[in-house]
Design an enzyme around this catalytic site. Sequence first.
Site, PDB file in Angstrom:
ATOM      1  N   GLU A 118       0.816  -1.213   0.000  1.00  0.00           N
ATOM      2  CA  GLU A 118       0.000   0.000   0.000  1.00  0.00           C
ATOM      3  C   GLU A 118       0.857   1.273   0.000  1.00  0.00           C
ATOM      4  O   GLU A 118       0.512   2.254  -0.644  1.00  0.00           O
ATOM      5  CB  GLU A 118      -0.976   0.003   1.189  1.00  0.00           C
ATOM      6  CG  GLU A 118      -1.979  -1.146   1.162  1.00  0.00           C
ATOM      7  CD  GLU A 118      -2.924  -1.140  -0.057  1.00  0.00           C
ATOM      8  OE1 GLU A 118      -3.013  -0.117  -0.750  1.00  0.00           O
ATOM      9  OE2 GLU A 118      -3.566  -2.169  -0.303  1.00  0.00           O
ATOM     10  N   HIS A 150       1.801   1.977  -3.451  1.00  0.00           N
ATOM     11  CA  HIS A 150       0.778   2.742  -4.190  1.00  0.00           C
ATOM     12  C   HIS A 150       0.904   4.241  -3.906  1.00  0.00           C
ATOM     13  O   HIS A 150       0.781   5.063  -4.802  1.00  0.00           O
ATOM     14  CB  HIS A 150      -0.634   2.295  -3.799  1.00  0.00           C
ATOM     15  CG  HIS A 150      -1.057   1.012  -4.438  1.00  0.00           C
ATOM     16  ND1 HIS A 150      -0.738   0.668  -5.733  1.00  0.00           N
ATOM     17  CD2 HIS A 150      -1.808  -0.023  -3.960  1.00  0.00           C
ATOM     18  CE1 HIS A 150      -1.269  -0.517  -6.026  1.00  0.00           C
ATOM     19  NE2 HIS A 150      -1.917  -0.956  -4.964  1.00  0.00           N
ATOM     20  N   CYS A 205       9.353  -6.897  -8.440  1.00  0.00           N
ATOM     21  CA  CYS A 205      10.060  -7.316  -9.661  1.00  0.00           C
ATOM     22  C   CYS A 205      11.029  -6.196 -10.066  1.00  0.00           C
ATOM     23  O   CYS A 205      10.947  -5.084  -9.539  1.00  0.00           O
ATOM     24  CB  CYS A 205       9.047  -7.594 -10.770  1.00  0.00           C
ATOM     25  SG  CYS A 205       8.328  -6.089 -11.472  1.00  0.00           S
TER      26      CYS A 205
END
Length: 362
Positions: free
Chosen positions: A258, A261, A292
């Site tokens: 979060e 984000h 990634c």
Amino acid sequence: MTDKMQVLRHSEHTLKTALISKNPTLVSQYEKLDAGEQRLMNEAFQPRSNLFEPITVHSQSDWISSHPEAPQDFEQFFSDRYRKAPCPKKHIIYIQSIGSLGNTRVISEEYIKWLKGYCEAFFYGLKVKFLEPVSVSATKCSFRVNEHTQNLQIHTGHILAFLKKNKPEDAFCVVGITMIDLYPRDSWNFVFGQASLSSVGIFSFARYGKDFYTSKYEGSLKTPQLTSSSDYSIFDNYYIPEITSVLLLRSCKTLTHEIGHILGLRHCQWLACLMQGSNHLEESDRRPLNVCPICLRKLQSAIGFNIVERYKALVKWIDDESCDESEATPKSSSEHVHLPKPVEAFKDWREWIIRCIAVLEK
């Protein structure tokens, strides 16, 4: 639910472009990274990489099938006008706990310390501080009893408004954490968490406890009727899940996803990654703890860390039994309680980080 299991495999060219871009400025930026960092990130488009794997969709109820979103490559992230990046004036992640997090004050305090230490290693280079814990009543939020589970829930919108109102000047973001279940509006059953564009977020770890979905869960109210919508005493002895290694891992995962984000990273659709969306606990558990290479480059460009140092800080957090050398117990307490940090669930990830460090330092 493996009837529709599929592997999303992007071409080498697609992944290379998503990571490095075709924009000459961003390409030259990439070429300025040290050789080890480039070697690790290039693993993104090595077809036989054993560090970064393609996304596996297990069923139609998985996030990626049920929430079609436009993918965000590095260039789109970098050129997003609305993205908020930390700066010297606003570079602190604040953690605000709401209600009790553990069955004793000591457990609550230690748990926040563990989360703080983890976030500081994960977002290496940003400072993490905690705000004085507050009770549910201090937020003046609405609450209800969920008709399916009979558990108490608090309203996310009201909590976000409270966090925004009390946000410190030097905050990059404020994240509220609670062990009480959440709901965003009356028509919704529940939500794991919610973040807003004003850099505040609230996340509940209630459903990460091992017995939330079983009849053993003690969080439901014995008497469903509420005395009054402003009587917060109902939360006084509210059930709190036992702090296990799995609960800690899930909490760390949610928190970092979060905050990712809030830093401007959208849901990842390139490779198996922490930033993938998840619709349910099973899917969330399948997501790795790591980002990634494409999301790692986004994070690095937002915060500016050295990748090896960041990975070493994460290993140190896993290896340090108690993250904080300071006394766990408030000074008023007659005995010092040492709570070992439950990190068994992080062991596989530790091995994975060691392999990344080997690539970086080759």
